[in-house]
Design a protein around this motif. Structure first.
Motif, mmCIF file in Angstrom:
data_model
loop_
_atom_site.group_PDB
_atom_site.id
_atom_site.type_symbol
_atom_site.label_atom_id
_atom_site.label_comp_id
_atom_site.label_asym_id
_atom_site.label_seq_id
_atom_site.Cartn_x
_atom_site.Cartn_y
_atom_site.Cartn_z
ATOM 1 N N ALA A 39 0.361 15.156 -5.729
ATOM 2 C CA ALA A 39 0.036 15.750 -4.439
ATOM 3 C C ALA A 39 -1.059 14.877 -3.819
ATOM 4 C CB ALA A 39 -0.433 17.184 -4.610
ATOM 5 N N CYS A 40 -0.631 13.831 -3.127
ATOM 6 C CA CYS A 40 -1.579 12.865 -2.584
ATOM 7 C C CYS A 40 -2.490 13.531 -1.560
ATOM 8 C CB CYS A 40 -0.844 11.690 -1.949
ATOM 9 S SG CYS A 40 0.039 10.665 -3.144
ATOM 10 N N THR A 41 -3.678 12.977 -1.424
ATOM 11 C CA THR A 41 -4.690 13.507 -0.521
ATOM 12 C C THR A 41 -4.842 12.604 0.695
ATOM 13 O OG1 THR A 41 -6.456 12.258 -1.573
ATOM 14 C CG2 THR A 41 -5.913 14.428 -2.519
ATOM 15 N N ALA A 42 -5.666 13.045 1.636
ATOM 16 C CA ALA A 42 -5.953 12.212 2.802
ATOM 17 C C ALA A 42 -6.578 10.889 2.377
ATOM 18 C CB ALA A 42 -6.878 12.966 3.757
ATOM 19 N N ALA A 43 -7.390 10.915 1.323
ATOM 20 C CA ALA A 43 -7.986 9.667 0.821
ATOM 21 C C ALA A 43 -6.912 8.728 0.285
ATOM 22 C CB ALA A 43 -9.008 9.984 -0.271
ATOM 23 N N ASP A 44 -5.892 9.279 -0.356
ATOM 24 C CA ASP A 44 -4.777 8.454 -0.826
ATOM 25 C C ASP A 44 -4.021 7.838 0.349
ATOM 26 O OD1 ASP A 44 -5.265 9.085 -3.533
ATOM 27 O OD2 ASP A 44 -4.138 10.953 -3.331
ATOM 28 N N ALA A 45 -3.848 8.625 1.417
ATOM 29 C CA ALA A 45 -3.178 8.102 2.603
ATOM 30 C C ALA A 45 -3.970 6.950 3.212
ATOM 31 C CB ALA A 45 -2.990 9.219 3.627
ATOM 32 N N ASP A 46 -5.290 7.115 3.291
ATOM 33 C CA ASP A 46 -6.134 6.022 3.805
ATOM 34 C C ASP A 46 -6.003 4.774 2.937
ATOM 35 O OD1 ASP A 46 -7.067 7.643 5.836
ATOM 36 O OD2 ASP A 46 -8.870 8.268 4.736
ATOM 37 N N LEU A 89 9.042 6.989 -12.034
ATOM 38 C CA LEU A 89 9.124 6.817 -10.582
ATOM 39 C C LEU A 89 7.916 7.432 -9.893
ATOM 40 C CD1 LEU A 89 12.888 7.479 -9.704
ATOM 41 C CD2 LEU A 89 11.648 5.307 -9.670
ATOM 42 N N ALA A 90 7.423 8.535 -10.417
ATOM 43 C CA ALA A 90 6.281 9.201 -9.789
ATOM 44 C C ALA A 90 5.050 8.301 -9.768
ATOM 45 C CB ALA A 90 5.966 10.502 -10.518
ATOM 46 N N THR A 91 4.978 7.335 -10.682
ATOM 47 C CA THR A 91 3.820 6.444 -10.721
ATOM 48 C C THR A 91 3.842 5.413 -9.589
ATOM 49 O OG1 THR A 91 4.868 4.821 -12.206
ATOM 50 C CG2 THR A 91 3.727 6.682 -13.227
ATOM 51 N N VAL A 92 4.963 5.288 -8.876
ATOM 52 C CA VAL A 92 5.043 4.349 -7.750
ATOM 53 C C VAL A 92 4.208 4.851 -6.576
ATOM 54 C CG1 VAL A 92 6.627 3.253 -6.088
ATOM 55 C CG2 VAL A 92 7.321 3.537 -8.481
ATOM 56 N N ALA A 93 3.977 6.154 -6.491
ATOM 57 C CA ALA A 93 3.207 6.716 -5.380
ATOM 58 C C ALA A 93 1.787 6.172 -5.366
ATOM 59 C CB ALA A 93 3.184 8.239 -5.480
ATOM 60 N N THR A 94 1.251 5.962 -4.159
ATOM 61 C CA THR A 94 -0.121 5.470 -4.000
ATOM 62 C C THR A 94 -1.112 6.591 -4.267
ATOM 63 O OG1 THR A 94 0.641 3.948 -2.287
ATOM 64 C CG2 THR A 94 -1.726 4.392 -2.394
ATOM 65 N N ARG A 95 -2.071 6.325 -5.113
ATOM 66 C CA ARG A 95 -3.137 7.311 -5.334
ATOM 67 C C ARG A 95 -4.366 6.586 -5.861
ATOM 68 N NH1 ARG A 95 0.513 7.178 -9.143
ATOM 69 N NH2 ARG A 95 0.027 7.451 -11.349
ATOM 70 N N GLY A 132 -0.780 14.014 7.282
ATOM 71 C CA GLY A 132 -0.323 13.520 8.577
ATOM 72 C C GLY A 132 -1.390 12.897 9.438
ATOM 73 N N GLU A 133 -2.504 13.561 9.601
ATOM 74 C CA GLU A 133 -3.522 13.063 10.526
ATOM 75 C C GLU A 133 -4.087 11.717 10.075
ATOM 76 O OE1 GLU A 133 -7.131 14.851 13.259
ATOM 77 O OE2 GLU A 133 -6.042 16.133 11.842
ATOM 78 N N SER A 134 -4.320 11.557 8.768
ATOM 79 C CA SER A 134 -4.833 10.282 8.260
ATOM 80 C C SER A 134 -3.816 9.165 8.454
ATOM 81 C CB SER A 134 -5.183 10.411 6.773
ATOM 82 O OG SER A 134 -6.259 11.293 6.584
ATOM 83 N N LEU A 135 -2.551 9.465 8.213
ATOM 84 C CA LEU A 135 -1.513 8.446 8.361
ATOM 85 C C LEU A 135 -1.366 8.006 9.811
ATOM 86 C CD1 LEU A 135 1.224 9.835 5.941
ATOM 87 C CD2 LEU A 135 -0.175 7.790 5.618
#
Length: 518
Positions: free
Chosen positions: A48-55, A18-24, A222-225
């Protein structure tokens, strides 16, 4: 009393997948450890996703949403309806996850799952809410006018740990049906439920990139999202809600916020005591009191007060506190050490300043590391922390009042306005009192299920309890840009060059006069 039942079991291999479903993006990521509240042991880890992952998640959702929005509402609804069926079929797995991550009693998890299934049913049949809508034109039949509902683009939903399924997926369902791409940011304490739900949405036919999940710290992401999205839905604390609103305002991103509550329950002098006590039990202690609509302040008419308190204490002491996977346990664990400390601090502060603990009030490590007894307080006074601050735990304070007017005034004496409930034998009187309460939802002779379960009616808060609404037409149209299109059947509404200005204004005055008359 405690119930030492068998706890739900984790499948380590399943959680790793399931952890592999996260965007990174590319490269390794630090891992966040998810704790199991029933034991305090590590449950699993997620990126632990980063701001780049959020973008990256926002970009993927934005690209994918165009094809998704081009599908008919009926095609999108078919995916959501299949998801609802799959979710129901997988209910035991989801109940295990809800218990493992959140520490809640299984029956509470079942109610949460039912909420999502009902949202799939309601919004799956709500295509007319987004159909082009006729409106009255400026010049009647000479200027037919309609409103179109277009998807905004990318909707980010930031959900809390207390109801990780319904407060992520139930909000995502209308956003997806409106044709948007969605990015889910679940709380770092409860990511696996959202990850599994998105996996199931894809199994139901949702294109893979339309719904993304980013796991990690809200302050980091938060800020990137917010900056990258076209709409943000947030559920959580007032403090964090202010930050989200500030970031959204800077980026001119619309948002809805469901924040805290200090919800009142009013027991009028004509209330049936049995009904009122059952209502207090049903409202105060589900999910160990960790729900935003739970009544934490109960105002009881003087004539009923002592009897009500006595019967409430007996009913509270009959509740079972445990960590089992059965459906008979009434109260589960608090979700974390942080929650335990908040609840314990509120009770100890009240006790030290003169409040009476009628029952409960104790940490129960014999049941679980974060278990806390259902607690009834009386003699609570304004200098105590629990008088105005949200406890968010299995604690209720009961106050005597001399009249309905006093009950209403004290109920409204708060910065919050999320939910309230009124108990009375007269339904008409209950409605009349409800209309005088500063709360976005009010139930009569029920703590919150009648309003929360009314999927066709809006739900949200007044005052500092939030902005915007979920549920009903409002709950799907907020995810759209509304466009007005009007057609003039007489050409430009302007005078020809050869018409004197006085003639033109006289003609317009005649039109206004006719409209006001007819």
């Amino acid at each position: 009393m405690a119930r030492p039942d068998t706890e739900p079991r984790a499948d380590d291999e399943r959680l790793d997948r399931l952890a592999t479903v996260a965007t990174r993006g590319d490269g390794d990521r630090d891992r966040l450890v998810v704790e199991a509240p029933f034991t305090g042991d590590p449950l699993g880890t997620v990126p632990a996703c980063t701001a780049a992952d959020a973008d990256l998640a926002v970009r993927r959702a934005r690209t994918a949403h165009h094809e998704w929005a081009d599908r008919s509402f009926e095609e999108r609804a078919a995916v959501v309806e299949r998801f609802g069926d799959l979710l129901w079929d997988a209910r035991e797995e989801f109940l295990d996850l809800l218990q493992l991550e959140g520490g809640k009693a299984r029956r509470t998890g079942f109610e949460e799952l039912l909420d999502v299934v009902s949202h799939c049913e309601y919004y799956g049949d709500a295509g007319d809410l987004l159909a082009p809508e006729r409106r009255e034109g400026a010049f009647g039949l000479l200027s037919p006018t309609r409103v179109n509902y277009h998807p905004r683009g990318v909707v980010t939903i930031v959900s809390p740990w207390n109801y990780p399924l319904t407060l992520s997926v139930s909000d995502a369902i209308p956003a997806l049906l409106a044709g948007n791409g969605v990015v889910l940011k679940p709380d770092e304490h409860t990511p696996f439920v959202a990850l599994r739900a998105v996996e199931l949405l894809r199994e139901a036919g949702l294109p893979p990139d339309v719904c993304q999940v980013v796991t990690g710290d809200g302050a980091e992401l938060g800020e990137s999202l917010v900056a990258g999205s076209d709409y943000v839905g947030f559920t959580g604390s007032v403090e964090t809600g202010r930050l989200v609103a500030e970031q959204a305002g800077r980026n001119l991103v619309p948002c809805s916020l469901e924040l805290g509550g200090k919800n009142p329950m009013l027991v009028l002098e004509d209330a049936d005591l049995g009904t009122a006590v059952r209502g207090a039990i049903a409202g105060c202690f589900p999910n160990a009191g960790q729900l935003c609509v739970a009544p934490e302040r109960t105002y009881v008419h003087d004539s009923l007060y002592e009897t009500f308190v006595d019967r409430l204490v007996v009913a509270t002491e009959a509740l079972t506190l445990g960590s089992g996977s059965d459906l008979d346990t009434d109260v589960g664990s608090l979700a974390s050490g942080e929650q335990l400390e908040r609840v314990r601090a509120h009770v100890e502060d009240a006790r030290e300043k003169g409040a009476t603990v009628r029952t409960g009030g104790q940490h129960r490590p014999d049941v679980g590391p974060y278990a806390f007894e259902p607690t009834v307080l009386t003699d609570v006074t304004p200098e105590m922390d629990c008088f105005r601050e949200e406890t968010f735990g299995p604690v209720v304070a009961v106050y005597p009042v001399g009249s309905t007017r006093e009950a209403i005034e004290r109920a409204n004496d708060t910065d919050y306005g999320l939910n309230a409930c009124v108990f009375t034998e007269s339904h008409d009187r209950g409605r009349a009192v409800a209309e005088r309460l500063d709360a976005g939802t009010v139930s009569v002779n029920d703590p919150y299920i009648t309003t929360l379960g009314a999927t066709d009616a809006p739900m949200g808060g007044m005052k500092q309890s939030g902005l915007g609404r979920r549920h009903g037409p409002e709950g799907i149209r907020k995810y759209t840009d509304q466009q007005t299109v009007a057609v003039s059947r007489v050409g430009p509404v302007a005078p020809p060059s050869w018409v004197p200005g006085e003639w033109y204004t006289t003609a317009l005055s005649a039109v206004v006069k006719l409209r006001r008359r007819f």
